[in-house]
Design a protein around this motif. Structure first.
Motif, short mmCIF file in Angstrom:
data_model
loop_
_atom_site.label_atom_id
_atom_site.label_comp_id
_atom_site.label_asym_id
_atom_site.label_seq_id
_atom_site.Cartn_x
_atom_site.Cartn_y
_atom_site.Cartn_z
N ARG A 53 0.83 -1.21 0.00
CA ARG A 53 0.00 0.00 0.00
C ARG A 53 0.86 1.26 0.00
N ASP A 54 1.90 1.28 0.84
CA ASP A 54 2.76 2.47 0.93
C ASP A 54 3.45 2.78 -0.39
N LEU A 55 3.89 1.73 -1.10
CA LEU A 55 4.60 1.93 -2.37
C LEU A 55 3.66 2.03 -3.56
N LYS A 56 2.37 1.81 -3.33
CA LYS A 56 1.35 1.88 -4.40
C LYS A 56 1.71 0.96 -5.58
N LEU A 57 1.99 -0.29 -5.25
CA LEU A 57 2.40 -1.26 -6.25
C LEU A 57 1.21 -1.82 -7.01
N TYR A 58 1.42 -2.13 -8.29
CA TYR A 58 0.40 -2.74 -9.12
C TYR A 58 0.45 -4.26 -9.04
N LEU A 59 1.68 -4.78 -9.08
CA LEU A 59 1.89 -6.23 -9.04
C LEU A 59 3.00 -6.55 -8.05
#
Length: 193
Positions: free
Chosen positions: A5-11
């Protein structure tokens, strides 16, 4: 999950997960040791229902993404068979990203020596149009006094260095492997993270 969530990752691609998130868009190989987790805005377009050991693939935003885990106990024959299945599948797609723990060593990615598995991996990947994103000689695996570079990221050559970013993260992972963050883009538009 908080780091994602913190890094706003897609995969997120995971090798040997500690636990499985059954309530998430989470796909695995038949051993559940290679995982792709769709955790952002980019849903899976298609999933390869892989009956093989060692990799799972999914198509996301037009890119065929592979998460790999090659058991260290595989014989060289079993490892070569895994590579053959992986590269045969990858040849069918124009844009690919292949990442994971290959448990292979080669001077090409910063190891002190090239072992039989490293030679097999290098030979197999000459049959597909990919480049290695890893750079430097910082170990991706550290356990006590032992360390190595076994976590590798390959992408289609259309994702040149100017359209990609790869770095090891200095974050807690509860693992003896470092987290790696990589991004690839086409035509300056970021498409996978």
């Amino acid at each position: 999950m908080q780091t994602v969530r913190d890094l706003k990752l897609y995969l997120v691609l995971i090798s040997e997960p500690y636990e499985h998130l059954n309530d998430q868009p989470w796909e695995t190989d038949n051993t559940s040791k290679a995982v792709i987790w769709s955790c952002g805005k980019l849903p899976f377009q298609t999933i390869v229902n892989n009956k093989s050991t060692g990799f799972i693939a999914a198509s996301v935003d037009g890119i065929h993404i592979y998460s790999c885990y090659a058991l260290p106990s595989l014989s060289i024959v079993e490892f070569t068979d895994f590579l053959d299945k992986l590269t045969e599948d990858a040849k069918q797609h124009h844009s690919v990203a292949i990442a994971g723990d290959f448990n292979s060593w080669a001077v090409d990615w910063g190891s002190n020596q090239t072992n039989a598995r490293g030679k097999a991996l290098l030979k197999a990947f000459t049959t597909i149009d990919v480049v290695l994103l890893n750079y430097g000689d910082t170990p991706t695996y550290i356990k006590g006094d032992a360390s190595s570079i076994v976590d590798l990221t390959f992408v289609s050559s259309c994702f040149t260095r100017r359209n990609s970013d790869w770095k090891m993260m200095d974050i807690f992972t509860a693992s003896d492997h470092n987290a790696i963050l990589w991004e690839i883009s086409c035509d300056q538009k970021r498409t996978a993270k």
